[in-house]
Design an enzyme around this catalytic site. Sequence first.
Site, PDB file in Angstrom:
ATOM      1  N   ARG A  77       0.852  -1.181   0.000  1.00  0.00           N
ATOM      2  CA  ARG A  77       0.000   0.000   0.000  1.00  0.00           C
ATOM      3  C   ARG A  77       0.894   1.239   0.000  1.00  0.00           C
ATOM      4  NH1 ARG A  77      -2.874   2.990   4.688  1.00  0.00           N
ATOM      5  NH2 ARG A  77      -4.025   4.474   3.431  1.00  0.00           N
ATOM      6  N   HIS A 121      -2.870  10.881   0.791  1.00  0.00           N
ATOM      7  CA  HIS A 121      -2.305  10.655   2.120  1.00  0.00           C
ATOM      8  C   HIS A 121      -1.614  11.970   2.529  1.00  0.00           C
ATOM      9  CE1 HIS A 121      -0.795   7.334   5.002  1.00  0.00           C
ATOM     10  NE2 HIS A 121      -0.442   8.489   5.550  1.00  0.00           N
ATOM     11  N   GLU A 166      -7.233   8.314   6.439  1.00  0.00           N
ATOM     12  CA  GLU A 166      -7.454   8.970   7.729  1.00  0.00           C
ATOM     13  C   GLU A 166      -8.091  10.362   7.619  1.00  0.00           C
ATOM     14  OE1 GLU A 166      -3.859   8.609  10.052  1.00  0.00           O
ATOM     15  OE2 GLU A 166      -4.077   6.441  10.154  1.00  0.00           O
ATOM     16  N   ASN A 294      -7.636   1.711   9.779  1.00  0.00           N
ATOM     17  CA  ASN A 294      -6.339   1.952  10.414  1.00  0.00           C
ATOM     18  C   ASN A 294      -6.577   1.914  11.921  1.00  0.00           C
ATOM     19  OD1 ASN A 294      -5.635   2.505   7.794  1.00  0.00           O
ATOM     20  ND2 ASN A 294      -4.866   4.572   8.186  1.00  0.00           N
ATOM     21  N   TYR A 296      -4.491   1.837  15.783  1.00  0.00           N
ATOM     22  CA  TYR A 296      -3.257   1.859  16.576  1.00  0.00           C
ATOM     23  C   TYR A 296      -3.521   1.795  18.077  1.00  0.00           C
ATOM     24  CZ  TYR A 296      -0.750   3.259  12.358  1.00  0.00           C
ATOM     25  OH  TYR A 296      -0.200   3.280  11.103  1.00  0.00           O
ATOM     26  N   GLU A 353      -3.708  -0.111   8.083  1.00  0.00           N
ATOM     27  CA  GLU A 353      -2.547   0.268   8.908  1.00  0.00           C
ATOM     28  C   GLU A 353      -2.701  -0.304  10.301  1.00  0.00           C
ATOM     29  OE1 GLU A 353      -1.480   4.430   9.180  1.00  0.00           O
ATOM     30  OE2 GLU A 353      -1.893   4.738   7.050  1.00  0.00           O
TER      31      GLU A 353
HETATM   32  O1  IFM Z   1       2.701   7.550  10.019  1.00  0.00           O
HETATM   33  C1  IFM Z   1       1.321   7.608  10.208  1.00  0.00           C
HETATM   34  C2  IFM Z   1       0.590   7.450   8.896  1.00  0.00           C
HETATM   35  O2  IFM Z   1       0.981   8.418   7.962  1.00  0.00           O
HETATM   36  C3  IFM Z   1      -0.885   7.586   9.100  1.00  0.00           C
HETATM   37  N1  IFM Z   1      -1.345   6.699  10.158  1.00  0.00           N
HETATM   38  C4  IFM Z   1      -0.629   6.692  11.388  1.00  0.00           C
HETATM   39  C5  IFM Z   1       0.860   6.517  11.138  1.00  0.00           C
HETATM   40  C6  IFM Z   1       1.612   6.514  12.478  1.00  0.00           C
HETATM   41  O3  IFM Z   1       1.374   7.692  13.170  1.00  0.00           O
END
Ligand code: IFM
Length: 447
Positions: A77, A121, A166, A294, A296, A353
């Site tokens: 990606r 992006h 995002e 995405n 985290y 992500e």
């Molecule tokens: O590096 C970023 C990415 O560009 C977008 N999502 C989160 C990642 C980590 O912060």
Amino acid sequence: MTMIQFPKDFIWGSATSSYQIEGAYNEGGRGLSIWDTFARTEGKVLNGDTGDLACDSYHRYAEDAALLRGLGAKAYRFSVAWPRIFPQGDGELNIEGLEYYHRLVDELIANGIEPMCTLYHWDLPQALQDRGGWGNRETIDAFVNYAETMFKSFQGKIKTWITFNEPWCVSFLSNELGDHAPGNRDFQLALNVAHHLLVAHGETVKRFRELGVEGQIGIAPNTEWFEPFTRKPEDVEACNRRNAYFNNWFFDPVFKGEYPQIALDWYKAKGFAPPVLPGDMETIAQKVDFLGINYYTGGVGRYNPEGGLLEFEAVDTGMEKTDFNWNIYPHGFLTILNWVKDNYGTIPVYITENGAYYESEESGGEYHDPRRIEYIRRHLIQLYRAMESGVNVKGYFQWSLMDNFEWAFGYTKPFGLVHVDFKTFKRTPKDSYYWYKEIIAQGGFEI
Ligand code: IFM
């Protein structure tokens, strides 16, 4: 022992983005983006770092493709820098920019790696920002024209497209909180940006269908889950608000053609509203082929009347943290995935992500990063649980293939499976690269 075994046709991959890795900011006819401007504005990016050189992937893309092949990745990606294609955002097309991405995509395909392309992006052409950027409705047309150019040029080569990465970051992080380019602090502007971006997404999907482009198209919102600190109604409501602000604000328009009522009412009471014109919500709700997720972090939150516009605050309940000081909350990943299924159905999902910043330890030229391995392992376990519960997940893209420019934090927060020396651009796979390679080869692991 429990076997975590993913389907044979599961798409294992890794992800990057243009400004974070390409460098060559003034080569090949590229125009400037809002990140070139922002990074050059004093105090915006740690240590005054910029993406001028980044990982030099503009020149080293073949090395990157070889790393992906070595990993056994099935897909990659990446994102396209809009100002490489249209240096001024619209108007004159820069053929050299298209040629660069053809070289990259050809190299991926030659290595047996399926390209997954994100159109946006975050590197908006500065020339468009000078005309109001995403706050200006006209940017929608410029984006659709750029997307159409890409669809036509890569017809039959790129079969998976993502409109926006995002959207919360593009709108709220960049225009309410001011942490990302263009660095505004204006809640109404953030709502305008979010809305225009969603309309641009819908118009692009429409154009994709009209052109009969071969392949699939979707969007990749970032997600966070906040669970209430207590069951007190005010804590529950504060978390509902936070989740609606971050998650539903982008999911509901795309899948249901409406903004979440809880957030609309809250914003209205404070004098804010999205700038919806007749027909917009129908446009946004074009059927997508898949959803990118995405994920985290997330955590625990509660009501706090002093907690800004949302009257919400996060509570540190002592969760383990990554080196970014982000909560490690794999259970939130499961919750998000189940929430997607419960609210939006069994749409095919790609985890576009997931990953973590950890410092690695170098010894004898090797990079040891056991905590990154553990982070990914724990999230894959929750992913498997979600899939076994019926969430229709088709693939997983680890963030990120290599250490790169981490936006306002410059080069201080490496997320890569591959270490990059930012002076020589030498790439060295870390332990996590070899571990992930094994997971891909086996299609799973035992717990
Ligand atoms: O590096 C970023 C990415 O560009 C977008 N999502 C989160 C990642 C980590 O912060």
